[in-house]
Scaffold this motif. Structure first.
Motif, mmCIF file in Angstrom:
data_model
loop_
_atom_site.group_PDB
_atom_site.id
_atom_site.type_symbol
_atom_site.label_atom_id
_atom_site.label_comp_id
_atom_site.label_asym_id
_atom_site.label_seq_id
_atom_site.Cartn_x
_atom_site.Cartn_y
_atom_site.Cartn_z
ATOM 1 N N GLY A 163 -10.733 7.811 -8.039
ATOM 2 C CA GLY A 163 -9.975 7.530 -6.826
ATOM 3 C C GLY A 163 -10.746 6.716 -5.811
ATOM 4 O O GLY A 163 -10.251 6.442 -4.711
ATOM 5 N N ASP A 164 -11.962 6.282 -6.171
ATOM 6 C CA ASP A 164 -12.801 5.478 -5.278
ATOM 7 C C ASP A 164 -12.514 4.003 -5.534
ATOM 8 O O ASP A 164 -13.159 3.356 -6.354
ATOM 9 N N TYR A 165 -11.515 3.462 -4.840
ATOM 10 C CA TYR A 165 -11.108 2.073 -5.038
ATOM 11 C C TYR A 165 -12.084 1.113 -4.359
ATOM 12 O O TYR A 165 -12.694 1.466 -3.335
ATOM 13 N N PRO A 166 -12.224 -0.103 -4.876
ATOM 14 C CA PRO A 166 -13.162 -1.069 -4.291
ATOM 15 C C PRO A 166 -12.824 -1.448 -2.855
ATOM 16 O O PRO A 166 -13.690 -1.872 -2.100
ATOM 17 N N PHE A 167 -11.549 -1.324 -2.491
ATOM 18 C CA PHE A 167 -11.118 -1.547 -1.111
ATOM 19 C C PHE A 167 -9.886 -0.688 -0.882
ATOM 20 O O PHE A 167 -9.257 -0.215 -1.835
ATOM 21 N N PRO A 168 -9.505 -0.449 0.364
ATOM 22 C CA PRO A 168 -8.365 0.443 0.641
ATOM 23 C C PRO A 168 -7.056 -0.164 0.158
ATOM 24 O O PRO A 168 -6.550 -1.118 0.747
ATOM 25 N N VAL A 169 -6.504 0.371 -0.909
ATOM 26 C CA VAL A 169 -5.287 -0.202 -1.477
ATOM 27 C C VAL A 169 -4.066 0.079 -0.616
ATOM 28 O O VAL A 169 -3.026 -0.546 -0.798
ATOM 29 N N THR A 170 -4.159 1.009 0.301
ATOM 30 C CA THR A 170 -3.038 1.259 1.207
ATOM 31 C C THR A 170 -2.931 0.161 2.260
ATOM 32 O O THR A 170 -1.888 -0.032 2.865
ATOM 33 N N ASN A 171 -4.023 -0.574 2.471
ATOM 34 C CA ASN A 171 -4.014 -1.678 3.435
ATOM 35 C C ASN A 171 -3.620 -2.946 2.689
ATOM 36 O O ASN A 171 -4.452 -3.683 2.194
ATOM 37 N N CYS A 172 -2.310 -3.168 2.583
ATOM 38 C CA CYS A 172 -1.821 -4.279 1.773
ATOM 39 C C CYS A 172 -1.731 -5.593 2.542
ATOM 40 O O CYS A 172 -1.237 -6.581 2.019
ATOM 41 N N ARG A 173 -2.189 -5.612 3.773
ATOM 42 C CA ARG A 173 -2.109 -6.880 4.497
ATOM 43 C C ARG A 173 -3.173 -7.848 4.008
ATOM 44 O O ARG A 173 -2.881 -8.899 3.493
ATOM 45 N N LYS A 174 -4.418 -7.490 4.132
ATOM 46 C CA LYS A 174 -5.482 -8.380 3.712
ATOM 47 C C LYS A 174 -6.792 -7.647 3.631
ATOM 48 O O LYS A 174 -6.991 -6.635 4.244
ATOM 49 N N THR A 175 -7.666 -8.192 2.852
ATOM 50 C CA THR A 175 -9.046 -7.721 2.816
ATOM 51 C C THR A 175 -9.971 -8.814 3.321
ATOM 52 O O THR A 175 -10.872 -8.583 4.100
ATOM 53 N N LEU A 176 -9.715 -10.041 2.894
ATOM 54 C CA LEU A 176 -10.548 -11.171 3.279
ATOM 55 C C LEU A 176 -9.887 -11.931 4.429
ATOM 56 O O LEU A 176 -8.673 -11.911 4.602
ATOM 57 N N THR A 177 -10.669 -12.610 5.211
ATOM 58 C CA THR A 177 -10.150 -13.339 6.364
ATOM 59 C C THR A 177 -9.506 -14.649 5.923
ATOM 60 O O THR A 177 -10.141 -15.458 5.249
ATOM 61 N N PRO A 178 -8.249 -14.892 6.247
ATOM 62 C CA PRO A 178 -7.593 -16.130 5.813
ATOM 63 C C PRO A 178 -8.185 -17.351 6.493
ATOM 64 O O PRO A 178 -8.564 -17.321 7.657
ATOM 65 N N HIS A 179 -8.285 -18.446 5.714
ATOM 66 C CA HIS A 179 -8.817 -19.681 6.279
ATOM 67 C C HIS A 179 -7.830 -20.313 7.255
ATOM 68 O O HIS A 179 -8.212 -20.892 8.261
ATOM 69 N N LYS A 180 -6.522 -20.261 6.888
ATOM 70 C CA LYS A 180 -5.503 -20.912 7.697
ATOM 71 C C LYS A 180 -4.333 -19.952 7.905
ATOM 72 O O LYS A 180 -3.273 -20.081 7.291
#
Length: 473
Positions: A450-467
């Motif tokens: 259950g230890d996911y690499p990033f919070p899968v409940t946060n479906c908006r973004k993980t990385l900062t969008p360029h544009k």
């Protein structure tokens, strides 16, 4: 039915740049080698310098392609795809590669993986005027790349699109004159580079390179964008992730045993997992029997470590495949027997160590144990070369509902009773990771922990969008 007790992965991809060679036929051979990664549909797209030509359809590779199809696909580069659907229905429109027109001409894309923020991205793209023809998350990637290509070259456009994508994606992308390969920043799904005498190839697994006589060069790095053309191979950097997260189930079950993934030969890993399983659990037994084909390598390792004979106590009917017509309700119990049959002379009167790679839904395990008992087995100990699967996967495996996982709702003793075994033994997480040494910290084991690499409940973004303004995020 047989197979529902196994996890399935989405697909396999292949790409080749080899002007002067029969790239479609080479891709066809490579897809044959990757057929285990998807049996629902297959497709090949070829670029000839002016356009991209496509042929795809539902079925296995030899069912989709005839000689006349391969003759009509002529060009300098090609991409291919075999699919098992996890996002998007099993329908001809969702077969890949996807071919599309954009500001830089025709392009084709094939995708292995699953976007965990697909629903969010689709809604945002629809709100800004995008039109979708399929239900796959792969078309989201197509839309993003096409938007960024309006003002950038391909490597820059791919890097910009990657900043929006969350989840697993190994991509092969074809322009009219070049081939590109992209691996997500976490490296969930495998992707490797191979060298031909007069060209280059990329594939989900190295076994596809072997099939066409290509020399394995290296794995494509997480977050890397490869550009392949007449000048050779150029590497570009995409967004970085805080860690790598290679899917450990590729080693346990998905990949072919003869493939090399991120520096490890899959068959050797599985054999070592079997040895480790024997070190952890060694009930009194007379013979080791693998569940074909997924338990064979681990069973070899178990037998070697335990000093027990390894026997083919279950025979698999290799001609009962995906088109198998299920028995009527009154004949339902025959379904597994048509695919697996015990060898009475091997198991009668014996205490059997039954070795398999995993137990996911528990739908066929009880039937296998019952068959062995009916064949005269004195005891059946079910040994698994992986820990209990207790959490869903959002990165390209067909388990997204925890209710489907028997170990998420039942104790080991309860499962043992349900399948009717005399013992049920799972490999520990520590035992699973031991063969990988330092690489263990780069593996995704979320389905076990259950230890996911990033919070899968946060479906908006993980990385900062360029544009961000292009999607209104």
């Amino acid at each position: 039915m047989w197979g529902k007790d196994k996890l399935r992965e989405e697909c396999g991809v292949f790409g080749i740049f080899a002007p002067g060679q029969d790239v479609a036929r080479l891709t066809y051979y490579a897809l044959y080698a990757l057929q285990h990664r998807g049996q629902e549909s297959a497709g090949i797209a070829v670029a000839d310098g002016r356009q991209v030509t496509l042929h795809k359809g539902m079925g296995l590779v030899p069912e989709v392609f005839r000689e006349e199809h391969l003759r009509s696909l002529r060009g300098l580069a090609a991409i291919g795809h075999v699919r098992y659907s996890t996002t998007g229905a099993s329908h001809p429109v969702n077969a890949q590669p996807l071919v599309f027109y954009c500001s830089q001409g025709m392009m084709g894309l094939a995708h292995n993986g699953n976007l965990s923020n697909a629903q969010f991205l689709r809604q945002k793209l629809l709100a800004t005027g995008a039109i979708f023809q399929t239900t796959t998350d792969s078309e989201i990637i197509v839309n993003l790349i096409a938007r960024f290509l309006e003002g950038e070259d391909f490597p820059a456009a791919a890097a910009s699109a990657m900043a929006y994508l969350e989840g697993a994606y190994s991509l092969v992308i074809l322009s009219e004159k070049r081939l590109y390969a992209v691996r997500d920043p976490y490296g969930f799904r495998p992707l490797c580079l191979g060298r031909l005498p007069e060209g280059w190839a990329v594939a989900s697994e190295s076994c596809a390179l072997d099939a066409i006589g290509a020399l394995f060069v290296r794995d494509i790095r997480p977050g890397e964008i490869l550009e392949i053309g007449p000048e050779g191979v150029v590497s570009h950097a995409g967004p970085a992730a805080p860690r790598f997260a290679h899917c450990v189930f590729e080693y346990i079950y998905f990949a072919r045993p003869d493939s090399i993934l991120d520096g490890f030969t899959v068959g050797q890993v599985r054999r070592e997992l079997g040895r480790q399983l024997a070190r952890e659990f060694r009930p009194p037994a007379d013979v080791v029997v693998p569940v074909p084909d997924s338990g064979v390598a681990a069973a070899h390792g178990y037998a070697e470590e335990a000093g027990l004979p390894l026997e083919e106590g279950l025979m698999k009917n290799r001609y009962v495949g995906r088109t198998f017509i299920q028995p009527s309700q009154e004949l339902r119990s025959l379904g597994v027997r048509l695919k697996l049959n015990p060898v009475r002379e091997v198991v009668a009167g014996k205490r059997v160590i039954l070795v398999d790679d995993s137990l996911v839904r528990g739908t066929t395990s009880a039937k296998i144990v019952r068959m062995l008992r009916e064949a005269g087995a004195a005891a059946v100990y079910y040994c698994l070369s992986s820990p209990p699967v207790i959490r869903p996967c959002y990165f390209g495996i067909d388990i997204s509902d925890e209710a489907e996982l028997i170990a998420a709702r039942s104790s080991r003793e309860e499962i043992r009773e349900k399948i009717g075994a005399d013992g049920l033994y799972y490999l520990s997480l520590e035992g699973l990771l031991r063969p990988f040494g330092e690489m263990a910290r780069h593996l995704c084991t979320a389905c076990f922990t259950g230890d996911y690499p990033f919070p899968v409940t946060n479906c908006r973004k993980t990385l900062t969008p360029h544009k961000p303004h292009l999607l209104g995020v």
